[in-house]
Write a protein that holds these residues in place. Structure first.
Motif, mmCIF file in Angstrom:
data_model
loop_
_atom_site.group_PDB
_atom_site.id
_atom_site.type_symbol
_atom_site.label_atom_id
_atom_site.label_comp_id
_atom_site.label_asym_id
_atom_site.label_seq_id
_atom_site.Cartn_x
_atom_site.Cartn_y
_atom_site.Cartn_z
ATOM 1 N N VAL A 161 -6.053 16.096 17.707
ATOM 2 C CA VAL A 161 -6.741 15.115 18.545
ATOM 3 C C VAL A 161 -6.336 15.376 19.994
ATOM 4 O O VAL A 161 -5.191 15.109 20.384
ATOM 5 N N GLY A 187 -1.678 14.437 17.760
ATOM 6 C CA GLY A 187 -2.333 13.827 18.906
ATOM 7 C C GLY A 187 -1.635 14.165 20.210
ATOM 8 O O GLY A 187 -0.436 13.933 20.349
ATOM 9 N N GLY A 198 -4.754 11.522 22.897
ATOM 10 C CA GLY A 198 -4.945 11.687 21.456
ATOM 11 C C GLY A 198 -3.893 10.976 20.634
ATOM 12 O O GLY A 198 -4.152 10.565 19.497
ATOM 13 N N THR A 251 -4.556 8.114 17.822
ATOM 14 C CA THR A 251 -3.907 8.115 16.515
ATOM 15 C C THR A 251 -3.244 6.774 16.234
ATOM 16 O O THR A 251 -3.322 6.247 15.112
#
Length: 302
Positions: free
Chosen positions: A59, A129, A133, A137
């Motif tokens: 991510v 992440g 990100g 998460t």
């Protein structure tokens, strides 16, 4: 003779050719498809590596895309895993809604990640992440819990949008939200430079800068107000969790962020990369890839 300098040089050349070949194959075998978020935003998904291996969902952070993770996607060490990336809403090749609410509501980012996991059919993935990100998460964990994942790795992770945890760069963030094109693009370039203590090569920086220019202006203006359910998400996590920060991070304050994460969840493990800024996965890619592989193997029970 094996010890002769020319022999060593030739051996290193062969290794470099092998690694380059493995990287090219990994990138050539990438699958690309899309999924729809519950609010209708199209999410661009990519995957490579071993389809039968343990799944890892990456991510990316603000102004990034799947291109952020090329040092992982091309790593021979990580090809035994199923490597899944996606472009966050407002980024890359994913949809770019115009309403601020599409970005300030943290639950929407969580629903996106859940939609990606469902669309890929990934079983008990490890979530990785970076920066924003990590906040995505956290919101996923708050909304969906940790039952369907094996663990999580935060890299330069935003724990909370708190002044004590985020380094102040008011002119940069003001420029990123500007409607003046020159000011906007100059601020994106300044933000990207702040991501690295050791700057990447020119070609990589230019590619990432072009990538940043794809990010929706509406998202950049709204995302500083994104809600993060840190207590219900990170605080409630019971699966393995590793936080990696760069000691020279110019965007996220490593020490206060790690301390806040430990307050929320004493189970988290933390490590600091001394030579890295905000992007350890690129600045110290080999070390990061080894650490990630060890984490995934342990989470998968290998």
């Amino acid at each position: 003779m094996p010890g002769h300098p020319l022999f060593r040089c030739f051996r290193h050349l062969l290794l470099a050719i092998a690694l380059a070949g493995a990287s090219a194959v990994a990138l050539a075998d990438t699958r690309q498809y899309t999924a729809a978020a519950p609010d209708g935003v199209t999410l661009a998904i990519q995957e490579s590596g071993d389809p039968a291996g343990p799944a890892v969902v990456f991510v990316h952070g603000l102004l990034g895309s799947r291109l952020s993770w090329e040092a992982q996607l091309s790593s021979p060490l990580l090809q035994r895993y199923r490597l899944i990336t996606y472009d966050l809403r407002g980024h890359g090749q994913s949809g770019k809604p115009g309403a601020a609410r599409a970005y300030t509501d943290g639950r929407r980012w969580a629903d996106d990640l859940a939609a990606v996991i469902a669309a890929t059919g990934a079983r008990r993935p490890v979530l990785v992440g970076w920066s924003l990100g990590a906040a995505v998460t956290t919101n996923y964990l708050a909304a969906y819990g940790d039952a369907d994942i094996a663990g999580a790795v935060y890299v330069g992770g935003v724990i909370e949008l708190d002044a004590g945890q985020i380094a102040p760069h008011p002119e940069v963030y003001r420029g990123m939200a500007s409607t003046d094109l020159r000011a906007h693009l100059d601020a994106e370039r300044a933000f990207l430079a702040l991501c690295f203590h050791t700057q990447p090569d020119v070609a990589t920086f230019e590619r990432l800068l072009a990538n940043a220019a794809l990010a929706a202006p509406e998202m950049q203006a709204a995302v500083p107000r994104m809600t993060i359910a840190s207590g219900q998400g990170l605080g409630a996590m019971r699966k393995p969790m590793l936080l990696i920060y760069g000691a020279r991070d110019a965007l996220v304050r490593a020490a206060p962020s790690m301390e806040r994460a430990r307050q929320l969840n004493p189970r988290v493990r933390t490590t600091v990369y001394a030579a890295s800024g905000h992007a350890p996965f690129l600045e110290e890619a080999e070390r990061f890839n080894r650490d990630l592989a060890a984490f995934v193997d342990a989470a998968a029970g290998r």
